[in-house]
Design a protein around this motif. Structure first.
Motif, PDB file in Angstrom:
ATOM      1  N   ASN A  73       0.800  -1.221   0.000  1.00 15.59           N
ATOM      2  CA  ASN A  73       0.000   0.000   0.000  1.00 15.59           C
ATOM      3  C   ASN A  73       0.834   1.271   0.000  1.00 15.59           C
ATOM      4  O   ASN A  73       0.291   2.341   0.251  1.00 15.59           O
ATOM      5  N   GLN A  74       2.119   1.180  -0.265  1.00 13.69           N
ATOM      6  CA  GLN A  74       2.960   2.370  -0.327  1.00 13.69           C
ATOM      7  C   GLN A  74       2.732   3.095  -1.648  1.00 13.69           C
ATOM      8  O   GLN A  74       2.607   2.471  -2.695  1.00 13.69           O
ATOM      9  N   SER A  75       2.720   4.399  -1.582  1.00  9.14           N
ATOM     10  CA  SER A  75       2.468   5.195  -2.786  1.00  9.14           C
ATOM     11  C   SER A  75       3.761   5.617  -3.478  1.00  9.14           C
ATOM     12  O   SER A  75       3.712   6.327  -4.475  1.00  9.14           O
ATOM     13  N   ASN A  76       4.907   5.205  -2.948  1.00  5.07           N
ATOM     14  CA  ASN A  76       6.163   5.565  -3.626  1.00  5.07           C
ATOM     15  C   ASN A  76       6.381   4.672  -4.842  1.00  5.07           C
ATOM     16  O   ASN A  76       5.678   3.694  -5.058  1.00  5.07           O
ATOM     17  N   ASN A  77       7.363   5.001  -5.631  1.00  5.60           N
ATOM     18  CA  ASN A  77       7.618   4.264  -6.873  1.00  5.60           C
ATOM     19  C   ASN A  77       8.598   3.117  -6.680  1.00  5.60           C
ATOM     20  O   ASN A  77       9.160   2.627  -7.639  1.00  5.60           O
ATOM     21  N   ASN A  83      10.274  -1.883  -0.416  1.00  2.00           N
ATOM     22  CA  ASN A  83       9.435  -1.425   0.688  1.00  2.00           C
ATOM     23  C   ASN A  83       9.426  -2.438   1.833  1.00  2.00           C
ATOM     24  O   ASN A  83       9.485  -2.068   3.002  1.00  2.00           O
ATOM     25  N   SER A 117       2.619 -10.367  -6.461  1.00  2.23           N
ATOM     26  CA  SER A 117       1.405  -9.576  -6.398  1.00  2.23           C
ATOM     27  C   SER A 117       0.269 -10.374  -7.013  1.00  2.23           C
ATOM     28  O   SER A 117       0.410 -10.955  -8.079  1.00  2.23           O
ATOM     29  N   SER A 120      -5.413  -7.180  -8.972  1.00  2.00           N
ATOM     30  CA  SER A 120      -5.337  -5.723  -8.905  1.00  2.00           C
ATOM     31  C   SER A 120      -5.860  -5.180  -7.575  1.00  2.00           C
ATOM     32  O   SER A 120      -5.997  -3.988  -7.414  1.00  2.00           O
ATOM     33  N   SER A 122      -4.428  -5.153  -4.696  1.00  2.00           N
ATOM     34  CA  SER A 122      -3.305  -4.857  -3.804  1.00  2.00           C
ATOM     35  C   SER A 122      -3.108  -5.923  -2.742  1.00  2.00           C
ATOM     36  O   SER A 122      -3.088  -5.658  -1.545  1.00  2.00           O
TER      37      SER A 122
END
Length: 152
Positions: A73-77, A83, A117, A120, A122
């Motif tokens: 759930n991290q919004s970084n790239n 992460n 993963s 879709s 998450s």
């Protein structure tokens, strides 16, 4: 006086008294050693920190599940693995500090990670291999690796 020197009838009584005293002292020492041995062997079982080790492994399992959710759930790239590694490094530092306050050493390291993963929504599944070592000065415990299944 010469009659007292030739009279040896009391020597057998004195000799048997000495033998009886020595055997009673020997028996008392053996019984005492048996009690001390029983006391120390029963305390050795109580001194083993199995509850602390169980707490560390169960907390690590729960934290790996939470870390997986946080890493997704991290919004970084960054990637999921990056992460996950950063969150796991924070967790292992906190565990190390917490147990060091009690005079115990806990070392956690991530040896292998297979996260994939799923869909879709998450979510991710897979396994995480964690090396756990515990040392309190008397007991050394190592679980290398502790295989933890994470996922939905």
């Amino acid at each position: 006086m010469a009659g007292l020197r030739d009279n040896t009838s009391g020597q057998l009584i004195i000799l048997s008294g000495f033998v009886l005293c020595i055997s009673l002292v020997t028996l008392a020492v053996l019984v005492n050693q048996a009690m001390i041995t029983g006391f120390h062997s029963s305390n050795a079982v109580l001194d083993f920190p199995k509850q602390q080790i169980r707490d560390i492994t169960s907390q690590t399992r729960e934290s790996c599940e939470s870390i997986t959710k946080l890493a997704l759930n991290q919004s970084n790239n960054q990637s999921i693995e990056y992460n996950y590694n950063s969150f796991f490094n924070q967790y292992k530092q906190q565990m190390s500090i917490l147990y060091a306050a009690h005079g115990e050493e806990v070392t956690l390291s991530l040896s292998k990670m297979n996260l994939t993963s799923i869909g879709s929504n998450s979510s991710a599944g897979g396994t995480v291999w964690v090396n756990i070592t515990y040392n309190n000065g008397m007991t050394y415990y190592a679980s290398e690796p502790e295989i933890i299944e994470v996922g939905p």
